[in-house]
Design an enzyme around this catalytic site. Structure first.
Site, PDB file in Angstrom:
ATOM      1  N   GLU B  92       0.812  -1.220   0.000  1.00 42.02           N
ATOM      2  CA  GLU B  92       0.000   0.000   0.000  1.00 42.02           C
ATOM      3  C   GLU B  92       0.836   1.257   0.000  1.00 42.02           C
ATOM      4  OE1 GLU B  92      -1.073  -2.578   1.538  1.00 42.02           O
ATOM      5  OE2 GLU B  92      -3.092  -2.792   0.766  1.00 42.02           O
ATOM      6  N   HIS B 161     -11.108  -4.835  10.339  1.00 43.94           N
ATOM      7  CA  HIS B 161     -11.652  -4.610   9.009  1.00 43.94           C
ATOM      8  C   HIS B 161     -12.885  -3.734   9.041  1.00 43.94           C
ATOM      9  CE1 HIS B 161      -9.045  -7.912   7.879  1.00 43.94           C
ATOM     10  NE2 HIS B 161      -9.333  -7.665   6.616  1.00 43.94           N
TER      11      HIS B 161
END
Lengths: 430, 371
Positions: B92, B161
């Site tokens: 990322e 998450h």
């Protein structure tokens, strides 16, 4: 002001070597045996210009062979011409004088905040950046004053920026650590270490994208990413080595290994201190070069930049260099051994180049003195200009947060699109 | 997981379950009865923008051959090729920085994060190299980049998450933060975001991807865009008694709550924020000045959340108009639990919104219907 360079103009130093042609300068598959790095420097040694060390990697051996041979050959086979030599000298003197003046100004209170000086590392900046075209880009760290100067940003603008005046290259909004120049393609100036590496990889990506997808056939711009030894332990560094090699991006990763990250020695922080070895692990050549010798740096830079321009992919270049001052002007610099500092001071790149120019009869003492005087005047003029420049107006505080504050654009009639009552009807042209 | 769906009876979690009352209200207003789901809306927006401008490209994990982790980029690889739809390694920080560097040079990357939780590994680049660059370079270098992906809670995915990042990004100057609810929002805002010359954080919601909404013909037009920075008063829910602000999935819940409140004689006005930064304070304040009561709804954590900012804004600008204390509904102040019943308690439900609206109206028993 950078002029256009193409590597083919120079006498290719590789052609005067005694090596065979099937051993390229950079061999991605070669692994190394010995380390010419800091462990060496911890033992007292003399000047490092030629070291007959047979265990060295072929790349480094080639470089020092060339240097050795150069000393013996006549002036017709030199690595550089007189003009190039003087240009390199002038650029390095500019970097040194500018940084010294920054220190003075800081202690007089004209400059403030974090200021990181580049003294001692000029050979890396000059050796690499003077080979670039104006369209090539440079991404740097917080130690970016000299990168800005080498790339062509006028000394006046850099000094004004450091003083926080509105005539600075970023109108006083960036500061010492955030030098940006769209005109000269200097993409910053990043305070976080490792932050500039992905940005540089992105700039290289855009160069490749423009050539291949947008079909701009002449877009062969190269990007240089400068960063230090401490950054080489950061995750982003490895992520970008991987992606640059994977997508064959036109980038050169230049490690300015000055052995110290503030007070953390490179050896205490790194499991394997030989940074150039990390290149072949990702499928790109890794080269180690003496960063205190501008000619060696330049030779390696030519090859690496040429590779990138031809589309052969990235290169990792580790330049062994040293910063003569502390990490920043606020750093007392107590942890570094004075003997180590003295040893590197003896290898000052500017004195070395001066000696070389005079000994190979490329320039006379007087010409070099004239350059030094000229640069002194340039730097003093920059200070006067910066001092006389206005501080930013109050209204400047809120400017430039967004390129388009109202969100998505001004229409052809000059008004903001979102004020157009027909905006969402599907008839708005973009 | 199916247990939750049956219990919830509210926002449709699969295409088969539509919000019937809302759908019937919408059907009466739209000119065409075509329905598309949010996934198709996003896909068509990306498709049209990529075909209109060759500088737009998509990068992220699994966007290419896998057709998108949530199938948002389905078909784009075949259409535009691997140079414009890039499958990245799991890096990322690296690929977000690459996107920013490309945007410095005028390309228009759309960076997809599999969820915005993973964007925390790249948040340095979102904030420091994208958001701040136009300011630091005094306008020389703008960054026309879009960061998009699902945000907030899904179903049973656990604490790491399910974090909502709207407040995080919305606090940073230099970013524009958008959060769509319906297909129309998704299409219009994504197109506006891609065309925008500044960095935009586009917060989607995984549970909304499969939900269908009716769209009119102008929404399907390829130059349809919605303005950034303007909230929408949900037309099917204009009201006089209490203002409910929400974004993303909570708009659906708020609409349901408004239905329930209407039966009890409370006329609630639901505002779909659409744009978290810049926040449309004018619309919110105008509505509160009309209704005199405010309930803010969000899925994220309460402290320093979006609701906190809206409440502060209303108190600062419309204090004299308030007839009751402002009410904030937010997710529970705990990391998201896994167990289904605990998760249900940790996220705002329709009953919570109804209760808060009633508290704001000082009524806990139903009143006779007022005109």
């Amino acid at each position: 002001m950078a002029t256009a360079y193409s590597p083919t103009n120079f006498v290719n130093p590789l052609s005067i070597n005694t090596r065979s042609h099937d051993k390229p300068l950079f061999d991605p598959l070669k692994t190394t045996t010995s380390f010419l790095g800091s462990t060496h420097k911890l033992r007292p040694t003399s000047l490092q210009f030629n070291q007959p060390d047979t265990h060295r990697r072929s790349a480094v051996v080639a470089v020092s062979d060339v240097v050795k041979e150069k000393k013996v050959k006549s002036s017709s086979n030199l690595l550089i011409t007189k003009e190039e030599g003087l240009e390199l000298y002038e650029d390095m003197i500019l970097g040194r004088a500018f940084e010294d003046m920054c220190a003075q100004m800081y202690y007089r209170g004209k400059m403030f905040g974090f200021v990181h000086l580049y003294n001692g590392q000029e050979a890396v900046s000059t050796g690499f950046i003077r080979l670039l075209k104006k369209e090539d880009s440079v991404v740097s760290t917080y130690r970016d004053h000299v990168h800005a100067l080498s790339k062509g940003v006028p000394a006046r603008e850099v000094m004004s920026e450091l003083f926080g005046r509105t005539t600075g290259c970023c109108r006083g909004q960036g500061g010492s650590m955030h030098m940006f120049s769209k005109e000269h393609n200097l993409l910053g100036g990043f305070a976080f270490i490792g932050e500039g590496i992905p940005v540089a990889t992105g700039a290289a990506f855009s160069s490749k994208y423009r050539r291949e997808v947008l079909k701009e056939a002449d877009c062969d711009h190269v990007t240089l990413a400068f960063f230090g030894d401490g950054t080489c332990n950061n995750g982003q560094f490895f992520e970008c080595l991987n992606m640059a090699a994977l997508w064959k991006l036109p980038i050169v990763f230049v490690v300015e290994n000055n052995l110290w990250a503030i007070g953390m020695s490179h050896l205490r922080a790194t499991s394997d201190p030989q940074i150039y070895k990390k290149g072949p692990a990702f499928g790109m050549p890794g080269v180690h070069v003496d960063g205190m010798d501008v000619l060696k740096v330049r030779e390696v830079a030519q090859e690496a930049i040429g590779r990138a321009r031809r589309g052969e992919g990235p290169t990792l270049v580790e330049c062994e260099t040293y910063r003569f001052r502390g990490h920043s002007l606020a750093d007392p610099d107590e942890l570094r051994d004075p003997d180590e500092k003295a040893r590197y001071a003896a290898r000052d790149p500017i004195t070395a180049l001066k000696k070389h120019l005079i000994e190979s009869k490329l320039a006379s003492e007087a010409e070099l003195k004239a350059i030094e005087k000229k640069i002194e005047e340039v730097v003093e003029d920059a200070v006067e200009f910066a001092d006389a420049s206005p501080h930013p107006a109050r209204s400047q505080l809120l400017e430039n947060v967004f390129a388009d504050p109202k969100g998505f654009g001004i229409g052809p009639d000059g008004r903001y699109r979102c004020e157009d009552p027909k905006f969402t009807e599907g008839t708005a042209h973009v | 997981m199916l247990g939750i769906i049956r219990q919830k009876m509210t926002a449709g979690l699969s295409p088969a379950m539509r919000i019937r009352p809302v759908a019937s209200a919408l059907r009466s207003y739209s000119s065409a009865a075509k329905e598309i789901n949010v996934r198709e809306a996003l896909n068509s927006a990306l498709d049209e923008e990529m075909s209109a401008d060759p500088k737009v490209f998509l990068m992220g994990e699994e966007v290419g051959e896998y057709q998108g982790a949530y199938k948002i980029s389905k078909g784009l690889l075949d259409k535009y090729g691997p140079e414009r739809v890039l499958d990245t390694p799991i890096t990322e920080a690296g690929f977000t920085g690459i996107g920013v560097g490309a945007a410095y040079y005028g390309l228009k990357p759309v960076v997809e994060f599999m969820t915005f939780n993973f964007a925390m590994q790249a948040i340095d680049h979102i904030i420091n190299s994208a958001a701040k660059s136009n300011y630091m370079s005094a306008g020389q270098i703008n960054v026309p980049i879009v960061f998009r992906g699902p945000n907030g809670a899904a179903a049973g995915v656990g604490a790491q998450h399910s974090h909502c990042y709207a407040a995080w990004y919305a606090s940073c100057p230099g970013l524009k933060v958008l959060s769509p609810y319906s297909s129309e929002d998704a299409r219009g805002l994504l197109k506006a975001a891609i065309r925008d010359p500044d960095p935009v954080v586009f917060l989607e919601n995984e549970l909304l991807y499969g939900e269908s909404f009716p769209v009119s013909a102008e929404v399907l037009d390829s130059s349809f865009c919605l303005p950034i920075g303007k909230a929408k008063v949900m037309i099917e829910r204009e009201g006089k008694d209490v203002t409910i602000t929400a974004f993303s999935k909570m708009v659906g819940f708020s609409l349901k709550a408004a239905e329930i409140l209407a039966k009890e004689g409370i006329s609630a006005e639901v505002i779909n924020l659409r744009s978290i930064r810049p926040l449309d304070r004018a619309t919110i304040n105008a509505s509160v000045r009309k209704t005199n009561r405010l309930v803010t709804v969000e899925e994220g954590f309460p402290q320093h959340g979006v609701g906190a900012e809206i409440c502060a804004s209303v108190i600062e600008e419309s204090f004299g108009y308030l007839d009751a204390a402002v009410e904030r509904i937010a997710g529970a102040d705990v990391p998201m639990p896994y167990a289904a019943n605990l998760e249900r308690m940790a996220v705002p439900q329709v009953e919570d919104i109804v209760r808060a609206a009633k508290r704001a109206c000082y009524r806990s028993v139903p009143m006779a219907a007022v005109a």
